[in-house]
Scaffold this motif. Structure first.
Motif, PDB file in Angstrom:
ATOM      1  N   ILE A 113     -10.635   1.336   5.139  1.00  0.00           N
ATOM      2  CA  ILE A 113     -10.574   0.913   3.733  1.00  0.00           C
ATOM      3  C   ILE A 113     -10.116  -0.528   3.574  1.00  0.00           C
ATOM      4  CG2 ILE A 113     -10.287   3.244   2.829  1.00  0.00           C
ATOM      5  CD1 ILE A 113      -7.392   2.657   2.286  1.00  0.00           C
ATOM      6  N   VAL A 114      -9.564  -1.126   4.628  1.00  0.00           N
ATOM      7  CA  VAL A 114      -9.122  -2.521   4.511  1.00  0.00           C
ATOM      8  C   VAL A 114     -10.066  -3.494   5.217  1.00  0.00           C
ATOM      9  CG1 VAL A 114      -6.697  -1.919   4.144  1.00  0.00           C
ATOM     10  CG2 VAL A 114      -7.511  -2.418   6.464  1.00  0.00           C
ATOM     11  N   THR A 115     -11.277  -3.043   5.564  1.00  0.00           N
ATOM     12  CA  THR A 115     -12.215  -3.937   6.247  1.00  0.00           C
ATOM     13  C   THR A 115     -12.960  -4.859   5.300  1.00  0.00           C
ATOM     14  OG1 THR A 115     -13.951  -2.268   6.232  1.00  0.00           O
ATOM     15  CG2 THR A 115     -12.587  -2.395   8.207  1.00  0.00           C
ATOM     16  N   ASP A 116     -13.152  -4.455   4.075  1.00  0.00           N
ATOM     17  CA  ASP A 116     -13.905  -5.260   3.114  1.00  0.00           C
ATOM     18  C   ASP A 116     -12.945  -5.996   2.188  1.00  0.00           C
ATOM     19  OD1 ASP A 116     -15.446  -6.103   0.780  1.00  0.00           O
ATOM     20  OD2 ASP A 116     -17.037  -4.812   1.545  1.00  0.00           O
ATOM     21  N   ARG A 117     -13.048  -7.309   2.162  1.00  0.00           N
ATOM     22  CA  ARG A 117     -12.132  -8.118   1.334  1.00  0.00           C
ATOM     23  C   ARG A 117     -12.279  -7.832  -0.153  1.00  0.00           C
ATOM     24  NH1 ARG A 117     -13.483 -13.801   3.911  1.00  0.00           N
ATOM     25  NH2 ARG A 117     -15.192 -13.368   2.493  1.00  0.00           N
ATOM     26  N   GLN A 118     -13.405  -7.258  -0.563  1.00  0.00           N
ATOM     27  CA  GLN A 118     -13.630  -6.959  -1.977  1.00  0.00           C
ATOM     28  C   GLN A 118     -13.110  -5.585  -2.377  1.00  0.00           C
ATOM     29  OE1 GLN A 118     -14.865  -9.355  -4.038  1.00  0.00           O
ATOM     30  NE2 GLN A 118     -14.675 -10.586  -2.186  1.00  0.00           N
ATOM     31  N   ALA A 119     -12.586  -4.820  -1.425  1.00  0.00           N
ATOM     32  CA  ALA A 119     -12.078  -3.480  -1.728  1.00  0.00           C
ATOM     33  C   ALA A 119     -10.851  -3.572  -2.631  1.00  0.00           C
ATOM     34  CB  ALA A 119     -11.725  -2.747  -0.432  1.00  0.00           C
ATOM     35  N   ARG A 120     -10.733  -2.634  -3.529  1.00  0.00           N
ATOM     36  CA  ARG A 120      -9.568  -2.599  -4.421  1.00  0.00           C
ATOM     37  C   ARG A 120      -8.283  -2.404  -3.634  1.00  0.00           C
ATOM     38  NH1 ARG A 120     -12.563   0.840  -9.180  1.00  0.00           N
ATOM     39  NH2 ARG A 120     -13.851  -0.904  -9.870  1.00  0.00           N
ATOM     40  N   ALA A 121      -8.351  -1.667  -2.529  1.00  0.00           N
ATOM     41  CA  ALA A 121      -7.161  -1.491  -1.689  1.00  0.00           C
ATOM     42  C   ALA A 121      -6.698  -2.836  -1.143  1.00  0.00           C
ATOM     43  CB  ALA A 121      -7.448  -0.529  -0.547  1.00  0.00           C
ATOM     44  N   VAL A 122      -7.629  -3.685  -0.747  1.00  0.00           N
ATOM     45  CA  VAL A 122      -7.272  -5.014  -0.235  1.00  0.00           C
ATOM     46  C   VAL A 122      -6.675  -5.856  -1.354  1.00  0.00           C
ATOM     47  CG1 VAL A 122      -8.199  -7.152   0.761  1.00  0.00           C
ATOM     48  CG2 VAL A 122      -8.936  -4.926   1.646  1.00  0.00           C
ATOM     49  N   GLU A 123      -7.227  -5.748  -2.545  1.00  0.00           N
ATOM     50  CA  GLU A 123      -6.667  -6.473  -3.694  1.00  0.00           C
ATOM     51  C   GLU A 123      -5.233  -6.019  -3.969  1.00  0.00           C
ATOM     52  OE1 GLU A 123      -7.395  -7.075  -8.472  1.00  0.00           O
ATOM     53  OE2 GLU A 123      -9.083  -6.412  -7.240  1.00  0.00           O
ATOM     54  N   VAL A 124      -5.001  -4.716  -3.932  1.00  0.00           N
ATOM     55  CA  VAL A 124      -3.665  -4.174  -4.153  1.00  0.00           C
ATOM     56  C   VAL A 124      -2.708  -4.677  -3.071  1.00  0.00           C
ATOM     57  CG1 VAL A 124      -2.299  -2.035  -4.063  1.00  0.00           C
ATOM     58  CG2 VAL A 124      -4.379  -2.129  -5.443  1.00  0.00           C
ATOM     59  N   LEU A 125      -3.130  -4.595  -1.817  1.00  0.00           N
ATOM     60  CA  LEU A 125      -2.289  -5.054  -0.708  1.00  0.00           C
ATOM     61  C   LEU A 125      -1.947  -6.535  -0.849  1.00  0.00           C
ATOM     62  CD1 LEU A 125      -4.133  -3.151   2.143  1.00  0.00           C
ATOM     63  CD2 LEU A 125      -1.734  -2.804   1.483  1.00  0.00           C
ATOM     64  N   THR A 126      -2.936  -7.332  -1.192  1.00  0.00           N
ATOM     65  CA  THR A 126      -2.726  -8.769  -1.354  1.00  0.00           C
ATOM     66  C   THR A 126      -1.744  -9.059  -2.484  1.00  0.00           C
ATOM     67  OG1 THR A 126      -4.938  -9.199  -0.494  1.00  0.00           O
ATOM     68  CG2 THR A 126      -3.885 -10.974  -1.754  1.00  0.00           C
ATOM     69  N   HIS A 127      -1.907  -8.388  -3.624  1.00  0.00           N
ATOM     70  CA  HIS A 127      -0.992  -8.581  -4.745  1.00  0.00           C
ATOM     71  C   HIS A 127       0.423  -8.132  -4.416  1.00  0.00           C
ATOM     72  CE1 HIS A 127      -3.530 -10.162  -7.899  1.00  0.00           C
ATOM     73  NE2 HIS A 127      -4.472  -9.304  -7.544  1.00  0.00           N
ATOM     74  N   ALA A 128       0.548  -7.172  -3.517  1.00  0.00           N
ATOM     75  CA  ALA A 128       1.873  -6.684  -3.121  1.00  0.00           C
ATOM     76  C   ALA A 128       2.482  -7.542  -2.001  1.00  0.00           C
ATOM     77  CB  ALA A 128       1.784  -5.225  -2.674  1.00  0.00           C
ATOM     78  N   GLY A 129       1.777  -8.574  -1.580  1.00  0.00           N
ATOM     79  CA  GLY A 129       2.315  -9.484  -0.574  1.00  0.00           C
ATOM     80  C   GLY A 129       2.082  -9.058   0.862  1.00  0.00           C
ATOM     81  N   VAL A 130       1.142  -8.148   1.081  1.00  0.00           N
ATOM     82  CA  VAL A 130       0.832  -7.685   2.432  1.00  0.00           C
ATOM     83  C   VAL A 130      -0.240  -8.597   3.027  1.00  0.00           C
ATOM     84  CG1 VAL A 130      -0.097  -5.782   3.816  1.00  0.00           C
ATOM     85  CG2 VAL A 130       1.412  -5.297   1.870  1.00  0.00           C
ATOM     86  N   ASP A 131       0.004  -9.107   4.224  1.00  0.00           N
ATOM     87  CA  ASP A 131      -0.985  -9.889   4.946  1.00  0.00           C
ATOM     88  C   ASP A 131      -1.974  -8.891   5.562  1.00  0.00           C
ATOM     89  OD1 ASP A 131      -2.462 -11.209   6.948  1.00  0.00           O
ATOM     90  OD2 ASP A 131      -0.851 -12.655   7.276  1.00  0.00           O
ATOM     91  N   VAL A 132      -3.164  -8.827   5.002  1.00  0.00           N
ATOM     92  CA  VAL A 132      -4.144  -7.816   5.403  1.00  0.00           C
ATOM     93  C   VAL A 132      -4.596  -8.019   6.844  1.00  0.00           C
ATOM     94  CG1 VAL A 132      -6.393  -6.794   4.864  1.00  0.00           C
ATOM     95  CG2 VAL A 132      -4.860  -7.444   3.021  1.00  0.00           C
TER      96      VAL A 132
END
Length: 185
Positions: free
Chosen positions: A139-158
């Motif tokens: 679920i974190v392979t696509d930069r456009q995924a909402r999970a990646v957006e959530v992780l990025t906003h939470a300060g997680v280096d994907v």
């Protein structure tokens, strides 16, 4: 005043699906069922990657472990809770699909990205059943995924997260996890 959140009927897509998929381990199946309930409760028509991320964090201790016990996990969970109580409203009218992943047969009730992630996790599984970490990796392979957006906003280096997931999946104890008894947490 009429609510802006549409009510789900039992015929909506998110209420149907593959919670009992024999390809999933117990934690992944529980996370999938929880993601389905979360999507319905949130008024979403489809399960997206952020629903899966939230549910994996709740149901799989190995997924939580890759985030550590520090403030990053607390910040991520806080962000996900905010999303579930209203932040995600802007996503309700759209379908999560970046077009970057190959087209897969649509899994009923899933966004195209979430369906692709589920199929990708099934394709890369190391054992008889898909583990939560394999689903998280997908679920974190696509930069456009909402999970990646959530992780990025939470300060997680994907990118760092992906490296930790891959390291955990390829570690020697990972083979025990794939074939051995479930640990008691």
């Amino acid at each position: 005043m009429q609510s802006r959140i549409p009510r789900q009927s039992t015929n909506d897509q998110a209420t149907h699906g593959t919670d009992d998929d024999p390809r999933l381990d117990a934690e992944s199946a529980a996370a999938l069922a929880a993601a389905r309930r979360r999507a319905v409760r949130d008024g979403d028509r489809q399960i997206d990657t952020a629903h899966l991320l939230h549910s994996l964090l709740e149901h799989d201790p190995r997924v939580r472990a890759v985030f550590g016990d520090g403030p990053q996990l607390a910040r991520l969970l806080g962000y996900l809770v905010q999303r579930s109580i209203g932040y995600g409203l802007r996503w309700q009218s759209g379908v999560e699909d970046s077009g970057a992943l190959p087209v897969v047969p649509l899994v009923e009730g899933f966004s195209p990205l979430a369906a692709a992630a589920l199929e990708q996790a099934c394709g890369r599984r190391a054992g008889p059943r898909v583990r939560g970490l394999e689903l998280l990796a997908a679920i974190v392979t696509d930069r456009q995924a909402r999970a990646v957006e959530v992780l990025t906003h939470a300060g997680v280096d994907v990118y760092e997260l992906r490296a930790r997931i891959d390291e955990t999946l390829t570690a020697p104890q990972s083979a025990e996890y794939a074939s051995g008894p479930e640990p008691a947490f």
